[in-house]
Structures are given as C-alpha cells and as structure tokens.
Scaffold this motif. Sequence first.
Motif, short mmCIF file in Angstrom:
data_model
loop_
_atom_site.label_atom_id
_atom_site.label_comp_id
_atom_site.label_asym_id
_atom_site.label_seq_id
_atom_site.Cartn_x
_atom_site.Cartn_y
_atom_site.Cartn_z
N SER A 93 -1.66 -10.19 -49.98
CA SER A 93 -2.27 -8.80 -51.17
C SER A 93 -3.05 -8.28 -51.67
O SER A 93 -4.02 -8.76 -51.07
N LYS A 94 -2.36 -6.63 -52.16
CA LYS A 94 -3.61 -5.53 -52.18
C LYS A 94 -4.46 -5.75 -53.33
O LYS A 94 -5.80 -6.27 -52.90
N MET A 95 -4.47 -6.24 -54.30
CA MET A 95 -4.64 -6.00 -55.28
C MET A 95 -5.86 -8.42 -55.55
O MET A 95 -6.91 -8.10 -56.23
N HIS A 96 -5.62 -9.20 -54.87
CA HIS A 96 -6.13 -10.03 -54.48
C HIS A 96 -7.10 -10.11 -53.87
O HIS A 96 -8.15 -10.70 -53.30
N ARG A 97 -6.89 -9.47 -52.35
CA ARG A 97 -7.26 -9.43 -51.31
C ARG A 97 -8.03 -8.51 -50.44
O ARG A 97 -9.14 -8.51 -49.74
N LEU A 98 -7.78 -6.91 -51.20
CA LEU A 98 -8.15 -5.70 -50.35
C LEU A 98 -9.95 -6.02 -50.31
O LEU A 98 -10.18 -5.02 -49.70
N MET A 101 -10.49 -7.58 -47.39
CA MET A 101 -10.52 -6.92 -46.34
C MET A 101 -11.48 -6.07 -44.93
O MET A 101 -12.29 -5.77 -45.94
N ASP A 102 -11.38 -7.15 -43.30
CA ASP A 102 -11.86 -6.39 -42.92
C ASP A 102 -11.56 -4.43 -42.66
O ASP A 102 -10.60 -4.69 -42.00
N LEU A 103 -11.23 -3.88 -43.35
CA LEU A 103 -10.76 -2.35 -43.11
C LEU A 103 -10.48 -1.37 -41.39
O LEU A 103 -9.06 -1.01 -41.53
N LYS A 104 -11.18 -1.81 -40.69
CA LYS A 104 -11.21 -1.14 -39.42
C LYS A 104 -9.72 -2.60 -38.77
O LYS A 104 -9.35 -2.14 -38.06
N LYS A 105 -10.15 -3.24 -39.09
CA LYS A 105 -8.83 -4.11 -38.25
C LYS A 105 -7.33 -4.41 -39.47
O LYS A 105 -6.24 -4.04 -38.35
N SER A 106 -7.46 -3.23 -40.11
CA SER A 106 -6.62 -3.66 -41.26
C SER A 106 -5.92 -2.97 -41.45
O SER A 106 -4.43 -2.36 -42.13
N CYS A 107 -6.11 -1.44 -40.83
CA CYS A 107 -5.14 -0.27 -40.78
C CYS A 107 -4.73 -0.31 -39.82
O CYS A 107 -5.64 -0.78 -38.89
N ASN A 108 -3.89 1.11 -40.06
CA ASN A 108 -3.17 1.63 -38.87
C ASN A 108 -4.05 2.33 -37.60
O ASN A 108 -5.24 3.21 -38.25
N GLU A 109 -3.70 2.75 -36.46
CA GLU A 109 -4.39 3.95 -35.49
C GLU A 109 -4.80 4.90 -36.68
O GLU A 109 -5.27 5.34 -35.96
N TYR A 110 -3.77 5.01 -36.83
CA TYR A 110 -3.30 6.81 -37.45
C TYR A 110 -4.78 7.10 -39.34
O TYR A 110 -5.29 8.47 -39.54
N VAL A 111 -5.23 5.51 -39.63
CA VAL A 111 -5.99 6.14 -40.79
C VAL A 111 -7.51 6.71 -40.37
O VAL A 111 -8.00 5.80 -39.51
N ASP A 112 -8.15 8.03 -40.88
CA ASP A 112 -9.20 8.12 -40.28
C ASP A 112 -10.44 7.25 -40.37
O ASP A 112 -10.56 6.07 -41.45
N ASP A 113 -11.42 7.47 -40.13
CA ASP A 113 -12.63 6.44 -39.84
C ASP A 113 -12.98 7.15 -41.05
O ASP A 113 -13.61 6.61 -41.80
N VAL A 114 -13.03 8.23 -41.86
CA VAL A 114 -14.04 8.77 -42.85
C VAL A 114 -13.19 7.80 -44.32
O VAL A 114 -13.91 7.61 -45.45
N GLN A 146 -16.51 -1.33 -64.17
CA GLN A 146 -16.08 -2.25 -63.13
C GLN A 146 -14.93 -2.58 -63.09
O GLN A 146 -13.74 -2.34 -61.78
N TYR A 147 -14.14 -1.59 -63.85
CA TYR A 147 -12.31 -1.73 -63.69
C TYR A 147 -12.18 -0.81 -62.88
O TYR A 147 -11.79 0.09 -62.13
N GLU A 148 -13.30 0.36 -63.33
CA GLU A 148 -12.83 1.34 -62.68
C GLU A 148 -13.18 2.07 -61.72
O GLU A 148 -12.62 2.81 -60.39
N ILE A 149 -14.43 1.34 -60.90
CA ILE A 149 -14.71 1.08 -59.84
C ILE A 149 -13.17 0.16 -59.12
O ILE A 149 -12.69 1.12 -57.80
N TYR A 150 -13.08 -1.13 -59.48
CA TYR A 150 -11.79 -0.51 -58.54
C TYR A 150 -10.45 -0.53 -59.22
O TYR A 150 -9.45 -0.32 -57.15
N MET A 151 -10.19 0.52 -60.12
CA MET A 151 -9.17 1.65 -60.29
C MET A 151 -9.82 2.10 -58.63
O MET A 151 -8.52 3.29 -58.19
N LYS A 152 -10.44 2.68 -58.72
CA LYS A 152 -11.03 3.97 -57.60
C LYS A 152 -10.49 3.40 -55.92
O LYS A 152 -9.68 4.23 -54.88
N ILE A 153 -10.50 1.31 -55.64
CA ILE A 153 -9.94 0.93 -54.58
C ILE A 153 -9.08 1.38 -54.85
O ILE A 153 -8.88 1.50 -53.05
#
Length: 211
Positions: A93-98, A101-114, A146-153
């Motif tokens: 779940s993105k909603m519960h655990r995003l 997450m360790d995004l470096k490990k959770s994203c595929n190779e095509y996602v830019d570091d930026v 806090q809600y707006e920051i979460y929606m940014k994520i």
Amino acid sequence: MLKIFNDKVYGLEESLIASGYPMIAESIEEWDEKYNLEEKDYKRAGKLGNVPTGTGHDNFLKGIIVQFDVTYPNYWTPQFQRYHFADIVSSTSKMHRLTKMDLKKSCNEYVDDVVIDNLNKWIDIYNKMIESKEVEVILEEKKYTQYEIYMKIISNCPMGLEQTMRVTTSYLQLKTIYLQRRHHKLKEDWGNFCDWCLTLPHFEEFCLKNK
C-alpha cells in the motif's frame, strides 16, 4: 521490471472433465477419485480452448484458476485492471507505507534520482511533522498543513514505483490477456507476463495452439 512468483494452478483436471459435460446424455455421477484423464480429454480441451475468444466454447477455461504474486511498476496497473476477472487478493500500500519506503530500492531503474530526491524531501518533512505532532509548517514563506504535505507525497509519487499484489484469475482471462498484450509497447512488463503464461501447465496447448 515486472516479476511473477508464488504461482499456483487449481482445478485443471476437474475443468477438463467438465469440458465434456455438453455431450453427456445421461445423468452425471460423482467423480471417481481415481478418475484418469485420457488423451481424448486433452484433445477435446485443446479443440475447445483454441476457439476464437468470445465464442463461448472455451468456457471451461474459467474453471482453471490461477493465483500468483506480481511485483509491478505503477504505470502497468491501469492496463491490467481493465480485465474483468483478475481480482486483487491483497497488495502492498502506497497510502499506508509510502512514507516508510526506501525509494531507491522501491523504484525501477527508469526513475530519475532527482525525482526520488524531491519525493524524499517531502517525506522527510511529513515524518518530522508526525513525530513533532505539528499541524502546519511554513516552507519558503508558504504555509502547508500536514494533509497538504501528504498530498504532495502521493501526487508526486513516480509511476516507476514498484509494488506487489496477489491476484486470482483464470486461464480464460489469461488467454485474452496473452492475445492482446503479447506484442505490447511495454515489452519488458507485458513480455514477462506473457512469457510466464507459457510456463503454466498446458496453457499453450489449451489456449494458443492455433495462434
């Protein structure tokens, strides 16, 4: 890249037996536990299963149930969820655990570091607000709740984020998926999916002999 594992197939023999029901004139009795499938059963299944999709003669394929886990990029799911019988049992779940997450490990190779760095910036802000119980924060002279920051994520989460779900489907649905997606533009993901279909017992024989 899409990955399928923990796959199980149920009801194959029983569905092959049932595929002969339409031509039985007498009462159908309880199956003998020692029922042995014969060559004619496989031949009939191959003939019925290979009719054009939508004609209805391949309905026995509904009874061959497949369950599997699949790790997938988020851009793949809108296409997969178009199919009628591909029920999601449960998923990560993105909603519960995003925000954990360790995004470096959770994203595929095509996602830019930026992209990952930008998302991590908002996640760090959010987690600090949760820890300190802040309701609002001011960033570059702009106030955020806090809600707006979460929606940014959530809104800036890359489509290359990979998640895992368990799925229940059938040979009938997999037949349709294979025929529609074998040469799809997302060749890594749908290519892996279709290659996996060919590893299922008798799938090519029952569904793709004439294709």
